[in-house]
Design a protein around this motif. Structure first.
Motif, PDB file in Angstrom:
ATOM      1  N   LEU A  14       1.043  -1.012   0.072  1.00  0.00           N
ATOM      2  CA  LEU A  14      -0.053  -0.163  -0.012  1.00  0.00           C
ATOM      3  C   LEU A  14       0.932   1.420  -0.043  1.00  0.00           C
ATOM      4  O   LEU A  14       1.366   1.701   1.078  1.00  0.00           O
ATOM      5  N   ASP A  19      -3.897   2.788  -3.975  1.00  0.00           N
ATOM      6  CA  ASP A  19      -3.713   1.568  -3.369  1.00  0.00           C
ATOM      7  C   ASP A  19      -4.614   0.973  -2.327  1.00  0.00           C
ATOM      8  O   ASP A  19      -5.132  -0.007  -2.071  1.00  0.00           O
ATOM      9  N   TYR A  22      -8.623   1.353  -3.336  1.00  0.00           N
ATOM     10  CA  TYR A  22      -8.936  -0.022  -4.383  1.00  0.00           C
ATOM     11  C   TYR A  22      -8.524  -1.103  -3.868  1.00  0.00           C
ATOM     12  O   TYR A  22      -8.378  -2.286  -4.794  1.00  0.00           O
ATOM     13  N   ARG A  23      -8.446  -1.403  -2.750  1.00  0.00           N
ATOM     14  CA  ARG A  23      -8.347  -2.647  -2.270  1.00  0.00           C
ATOM     15  C   ARG A  23      -9.653  -3.032  -1.410  1.00  0.00           C
ATOM     16  O   ARG A  23     -10.020  -2.402  -0.626  1.00  0.00           O
ATOM     17  N   TYR A 147     -11.657  -6.092   6.394  1.00  0.00           N
ATOM     18  CA  TYR A 147     -10.605  -6.155   5.296  1.00  0.00           C
ATOM     19  C   TYR A 147      -9.558  -7.419   5.838  1.00  0.00           C
ATOM     20  O   TYR A 147      -9.594  -7.955   6.874  1.00  0.00           O
ATOM     21  N   SER A 150      -3.130  -7.384   6.175  1.00  0.00           N
ATOM     22  CA  SER A 150      -1.650  -7.386   5.492  1.00  0.00           C
ATOM     23  C   SER A 150      -0.914  -7.237   6.202  1.00  0.00           C
ATOM     24  O   SER A 150      -0.560  -6.114   6.761  1.00  0.00           O
ATOM     25  N   GLU A 224     -12.280  -1.279 -13.536  1.00  0.00           N
ATOM     26  CA  GLU A 224     -10.866  -1.575 -13.665  1.00  0.00           C
ATOM     27  C   GLU A 224     -10.802  -2.832 -14.788  1.00  0.00           C
ATOM     28  O   GLU A 224      -9.849  -2.638 -15.696  1.00  0.00           O
ATOM     29  N   ASN A 638      -2.557  -8.607 -12.566  1.00  0.00           N
ATOM     30  CA  ASN A 638      -2.786  -8.396 -11.349  1.00  0.00           C
ATOM     31  C   ASN A 638      -3.632  -7.275 -11.045  1.00  0.00           C
ATOM     32  O   ASN A 638      -3.807  -6.137 -10.998  1.00  0.00           O
ATOM     33  N   LEU A 639      -5.000  -7.974 -11.052  1.00  0.00           N
ATOM     34  CA  LEU A 639      -6.326  -7.046 -10.865  1.00  0.00           C
ATOM     35  C   LEU A 639      -6.463  -6.865  -9.276  1.00  0.00           C
ATOM     36  O   LEU A 639      -6.076  -7.611  -8.535  1.00  0.00           O
ATOM     37  N   ARG A 640      -6.941  -5.387  -8.968  1.00  0.00           N
ATOM     38  CA  ARG A 640      -7.009  -4.975  -7.614  1.00  0.00           C
ATOM     39  C   ARG A 640      -8.282  -5.400  -7.143  1.00  0.00           C
ATOM     40  O   ARG A 640      -8.337  -5.853  -6.056  1.00  0.00           O
ATOM     41  N   VAL A 641      -9.610  -5.107  -7.952  1.00  0.00           N
ATOM     42  CA  VAL A 641     -10.793  -5.245  -7.216  1.00  0.00           C
ATOM     43  C   VAL A 641     -11.606  -6.302  -8.021  1.00  0.00           C
ATOM     44  O   VAL A 641     -12.500  -7.161  -7.400  1.00  0.00           O
ATOM     45  N   ARG A 682       0.098  -0.992 -13.534  1.00  0.00           N
ATOM     46  CA  ARG A 682      -1.040  -1.255 -13.069  1.00  0.00           C
ATOM     47  C   ARG A 682      -1.522  -2.855 -12.919  1.00  0.00           C
ATOM     48  O   ARG A 682      -1.783  -3.272 -12.139  1.00  0.00           O
TER      49      ARG A 682
END
Length: 689
Positions: A14, A19, A22-23, A147, A150, A224, A638-641, A682
């Protein structure tokens, strides 16, 4: 945040506010509907608001293990809350404080009523009323985002960071979606969507939230997917440059030349794939096509006929394989098929003697070789093609994207055909291979019989070995595969080395048994494999190094020990090593009890279908996209959502919408430029074919 917390955020990946925002939360809990103590029921999750009557730390027989307890009262009664090994809470939760608790309600072990165990908590101002708690808190008293932890960043810390970040955002944010598209699809603005994703309004459906299907969630997921698909489109446009050598021709002379090479009638799937490739070869733009087909579907002959078209048009062809063994096998088969033609072939591998290597390199540069088969040795700088027109890459997911680019640079923007025997689900084809045209061969060559697959417990060894012995007595060959080479102190697995000796001396003493595993050097490994290919070995004891490429039609038995330790795709690949001849073949999956639920499902899938594409879809659901190919370099974005399985339909919609919108703009459009700049970083992908 301070420097220590900033370091924790960095370690969690992060870095920017983007970052953070969008998590997505992994799930949501409704902590906004307060109940009274009187209304609490065992086994249900509940939220209450009350006053702490008293609290204390209870010691246990374990010196380092302490229990913190408190009693909370509202107008209807009191309930106990218990936290295990969290004595520090005594400095936070004190008598006479107002507090909100949320968690699961359980019956106390001593029968003394109900209690909360390790509940979430939120301190309130003493004057606050339960009716306004939802507006005053972020950890309880409302729909709360949960969440994934991490590193040192807990879900509670993450929730606070997100809340503060949202509060500091400007009223209007730059939007990645074209305004006309956003308006037509009736999507909320990005700032509003982010707020609703992280802190949903009261009354939002918990069921929709946890399915990630609220309008706000879908808007961010679509954004995205749209950006990703737009990046693929710009990537493809950059690749679709006109070839300097012009288009190839496919006429009657070339068709007759191809027919002379053909050893058998093509299946309908092979014909269709070849037609698509031939169409691409006749275009000015360079082909960028994926040829996927199950094990034994005949991809190589389709690739060879494509090579004949290129050679007949005066071009050279490079055929790249992931291992020397597979390269040698391809070179041998291709040379045999082209023996009666005027085409010249060559083999280039890293282990060749310097003298032979120098000769082959010189022949390539002089165009004395039409088709060269090789390993990564084809990437090395001294190798220069005079007129490289087609690059064929076998088992393409074994090569990194940078390696493929390096080979492509050796030609004047040549056509590229990549092949894989790992069936790619449509879910992943839209993403990992979104910039490739895809051809699929689903049928098997005539005469092939489906492999019979059975699952047996390891206690049935003697029965299985007797069956293998009958096949060996009939002149057939067998594979026995193990997951490890040496005994492991952590996992009770038989070692391939010890079992090879046991099989050779006790079980199959009348037959020739050879061991092959990944820790042997390449020369020893190749020789061991070649003895099996030549029929000089009856039983090949192996780890998964035989997974890809080897073709031994006489092998009819595949025994896989500890099959529960292997992935579904890996088991299917191993099964594909047999059944390549006309005789009935068998795959026997031996497992050790107890068998876990996921492992049992994998083995059941293998017995239910031999369709690699169906198995690939099931494997994707069992394992998830991140594990499907095993490495980041394989090309999984590497998709975030977005989730490639859950959001497949949104990805499909984004592909359609981005294609339509892209036709209306040029590469100078600000959104396109932004995507081109941010796309590689991205999505963790390199912009090549």
């Amino acid at each position: 945040v301070g420097p220590r917390r900033a370091a924790d955020l960095l370690n969690a990946g992060l870095i920017t506010i983007g970052d953070l925002l969008y998590r997505f939360p992994t799930r949501y809990e409704d902590r906004g509907q307060f109940q009274t103590v009187l209304e609490l029921r065992e086994g249900e999750s509940a939220a209450i608001a009350g006053t702490i009557l008293h609290s204390h730390i209870r010691r246990t027989r374990r010196p380092q293990f302490k229990i913190f307890e408190l009693l909370v009262e509202d107008s209807t009664g009191a309930v106990r809350a218990t936290w295990f090994n969290q004595a520090f809470l005594s400095e936070i939760l004190k008598p006479r404080q107002r507090v909100i608790l949320f968690g699961k309600v359980e019956t106390r072990s001593n029968g003394g009523g109900l209690q909360f165990v390790n509940p979430h908590y939120e301190l309130l101002n003493s004057e606050i009323d339960e009716s306004v708690a939802a507006q005053e808190t972020i950890h309880a008293g409302r729909i709360v985002p949960v969440y994934e932890r991490s590193g040192k960043i807990t879900t509670k810390m993450y929730r606070r960071f997100v809340y503060e970040a949202l509060g500091r955002l400007p009223e209007t944010l730059e939007d990645s979606l074209p305004p006309e598209l956003q308006h037509r699809l009736q999507m909320p603005a990005v700032r509003q969507a982010l707020e609703q994703v992280h802190f949903p309004e009261k009354g939002t459906s918990i069921e929709l939230l946890n399915r990630f299907r609220t309008p706000a969630q879908q808007r961010i997921i679509f954004e995205e997917c749209f950006c990703f698909q737009l990046g693929l489109l710009t990537n493809r446009m950059e690749l679709n440059l006109d070839r300097k050598e012009g288009a190839m021709q496919v006429n009657d002379r070339i068709r007759q030349s191809a027919l002379k090479v053909l050893p058998f009638r093509l299946t309908s799937g092979q014909k269709h794939a070849l037609q698509e490739i031939a169409h691409d070869l006749q275009r000015l733009q360079a082909m960028n096509r994926l040829l996927q087909g199950d094990v034994g579907s005949g991809k190589t002959i389709v690739a060879l006929l494509s090579a004949v078209i290129a050679i007949e048009n005066g071009f050279q062809v490079a055929f790249m394989a992931p291992t020397e063994l597979l390269a040698v096998q391809h070179a041998k088969n291709i040379s045999r098929l082209l023996a009666n033609s005027r085409f010249t072939t060559g083999l280039l591998t890293g282990s060749m003697q310097a003298k032979n290597r120098k000769r082959i390199v010189a022949q390539i540069s002089k165009k004395e070789i039409d088709l060269v088969v090789g390993t990564q040795a084809l990437l090395e700088s001294p190798i220069k093609f005079q007129r490289l027109g087609l690059v064929v890459i076998d088992e393409q997911h074994r090569f990194g994207v940078a390696q493929r680019a390096k080979l492509r640079e050796k030609g004047l923007n040549p056509h590229v055909l990549v092949m894989t025997a790992t069936p790619i689900p449509r879910t992943l084809a839209l993403t990992a291979y979104g910039d490739l045209d895809v051809s699929v061969i689903k049928d098997l060559p005539p005469g092939r019989k489906p492999v019979k697959t059975v699952v047996k417990p390891s206690s049935k060894h003697d029965e299985i070995y007797r069956f293998v012995g009958k096949e060996l007595a009939a002149g057939r060959q067998a594979y026995v595969v193990y997951p490890l080479v040496e005994e492991s102190s952590k996992m009770d697995l038989k070692a391939a080395t010890e079992m090879a000796n046991h099989l050779a001396t006790k079980v199959f003493s009348k037959y020739r048994v050879t061991l092959i595993h990944g820790r042997l050097n390449q020369a020893v490994k190749d020789e061991a494999m070649n003895t099996f290919v030549r029929g000089e070995c009856d039983v090949l004891v192996s780890t998964t190094v035989i997974e890809v490429g080897v073709d031994v039609p006489n092998a009819t038995i595949m025994v896989i020990e500890h099959a529960e330790r292997f992935g579904l795709a890996q088991l299917h690949q191993l099964r594909g090593r047999v059944g390549r001849g006309e005789e009935q073949a068998y795959c026997i999956l031996l497992y050790r009890s107890p068998l876990g639920e996921v492992a049992a499902e994998r083995l059941r899938c293998l017995t239910e279908t031999a369709d690699g594409f169906e198995l690939a879809e099931r494997d994707l659901k069992l394992r998830g996209p991140g594990d499907f190919f095993g490495t980041r370099q394989s090309g999984v974005p590497n998709l975030r959502v977005a989730d490639l399985i859950r959001d497949y339909e949104i990805m499909e919609q984004a592909r359609i919408e981005s294609t339509a919108w892209f036709r209306t703009v040029n590469l100078d459009h600000i959104l396109v430029k932004n995507i081109q700049k941010a796309w590689p970083e991205r999505f963790g992908l390199v912009k090549i074919g």
